[in-house]
Design a protein around this motif. Structure first.
Motif, PDB file in Angstrom:
ATOM      1  N   LYS A  19       0.839  -1.193   0.000  1.00  0.00           N
ATOM      2  CA  LYS A  19       0.000   0.000   0.000  1.00  0.00           C
ATOM      3  C   LYS A  19       0.874   1.242   0.000  1.00  0.00           C
ATOM      4  N   ARG A  20       0.316   2.323  -0.530  1.00  0.00           N
ATOM      5  CA  ARG A  20       0.998   3.615  -0.464  1.00  0.00           C
ATOM      6  C   ARG A  20       0.622   4.265   0.862  1.00  0.00           C
ATOM      7  N   ILE A  21       1.595   4.401   1.742  1.00  0.00           N
ATOM      8  CA  ILE A  21       1.354   4.915   3.099  1.00  0.00           C
ATOM      9  C   ILE A  21       2.153   6.196   3.292  1.00  0.00           C
ATOM     10  N   LEU A  22       1.459   7.255   3.685  1.00  0.00           N
ATOM     11  CA  LEU A  22       2.125   8.537   3.962  1.00  0.00           C
ATOM     12  C   LEU A  22       2.064   8.823   5.455  1.00  0.00           C
ATOM     13  N   PHE A  23       3.219   9.089   6.033  1.00  0.00           N
ATOM     14  CA  PHE A  23       3.292   9.506   7.437  1.00  0.00           C
ATOM     15  C   PHE A  23       3.498  11.020   7.477  1.00  0.00           C
TER      16      PHE A  23
END
Lengths: 118, 130
Positions: free
Chosen positions: A3-7
């Protein structure tokens, strides 16, 4: 499937444990082969300052932990340009290379993600 | 829809824990499935089994326990964040030779891999910040 995960990191490095604990979760996301990005905004930019020494206050050095991100496969590092201008920070102050984004670019980055978290 | 939830704020100190509980209850009522609630940062204090809620305030710990025990929702507590804040289950109490298990057994103490799995296994991952 990855998945594309942005923090989103928006807190100062030593005022609370949030920065350090957030970075721990980002490192694990890298280990689990996700498509990880990090966006530093507001006081979160202070996490990137070079010349940090968390040992002086009995803790770990946040900047040094961030330095481990590339080893964990996390290389997409972004930072808020308007925040940097407000805080008087430039590339020369930072311990890692980042891609500077204005607000419209940040909106597009967020829009591309499956997960946005802190 | 399959939903995972992250709770970052301590109960009472942050509105996040109460809002997350309300969200979870509503999602279940509307027929969604909660894959996991992951407690991180000060959020781990929701597991505190020895807390006593003020008489005129909602018992948030009891609310989370009800969600776990009555609805079968997995309540996962980050082990690193839990240990340093004094949240121990019986296994960790024994391992570190402490006097008491402080986390309610409705909560399970897990590694950070479960946070990432919570993100990948769900249709939506909703974070309640501190």
């Amino acid at each position: 499937m990855a998945k594309r995960i942005l923090f989103l990191l928006n807190r100062a490095p030593y005022g609370s444990s949030y920065a350090l604990e957030a970075i721990e979760s980002i490192l694990v996301a890298g280990v689990f082969d996700q498509e990880v990005s990090v966006l530093f905004t507001g006081a979160g930019l202070y996490q990137l300052l070079s010349e940090q020494d968390g040992g002086a206050i009995g803790g770990r050095t946040v900047g040094k932990m961030l330095g481990a991100l590339p080893e964990y496969g996390v290389t997409e590092l972004f930072a808020c340009r308007p925040s940097a201008e407000r805080l008087g920070l430039t590339d020369a102050n930072l311990c890692l290379p980042v891609t500077w984004l204005d607000y419209a670019e940040q909106r597009r980055l967020i829009g591309r993600q499956d997960v946005v978290t802190g | 829809m399959v939903i995972s939830i992250a709770v970052h704020g301590a109960p009472y100190a942050s509105a996040g824990s109460r809002t997350a509980l309300r969200f979870a209850e509503s999602a279940l009522r509307l027929g969604h499935r909660i894959h996991r609630v992951f407690f991180y940062h000060d959020g781990v204090l929701a597991a505190a089994g020895q807390g006593v809620a003020p008489q005129d305030e909602e018992d948030l710990h009891a609310g989370w326990v009800r969600l776990g025990e009555s609805h079968g929702v997995e309540l996962a507590v980050c082990i690193a964040n839990a240990l340093k804040r004094g949240m121990l289950d019986e296994a960790e109490r024994d391992r570190y030779e402490k006097d008491a298990a402080t986390a309610h057994p409705a909560f399970t103490i897990v590694g950070l891999g479960q946070l990432i799995e919570a993100m990948t296994a769900a249709d939506r991952f909703v974070t309640f910040a501190a």
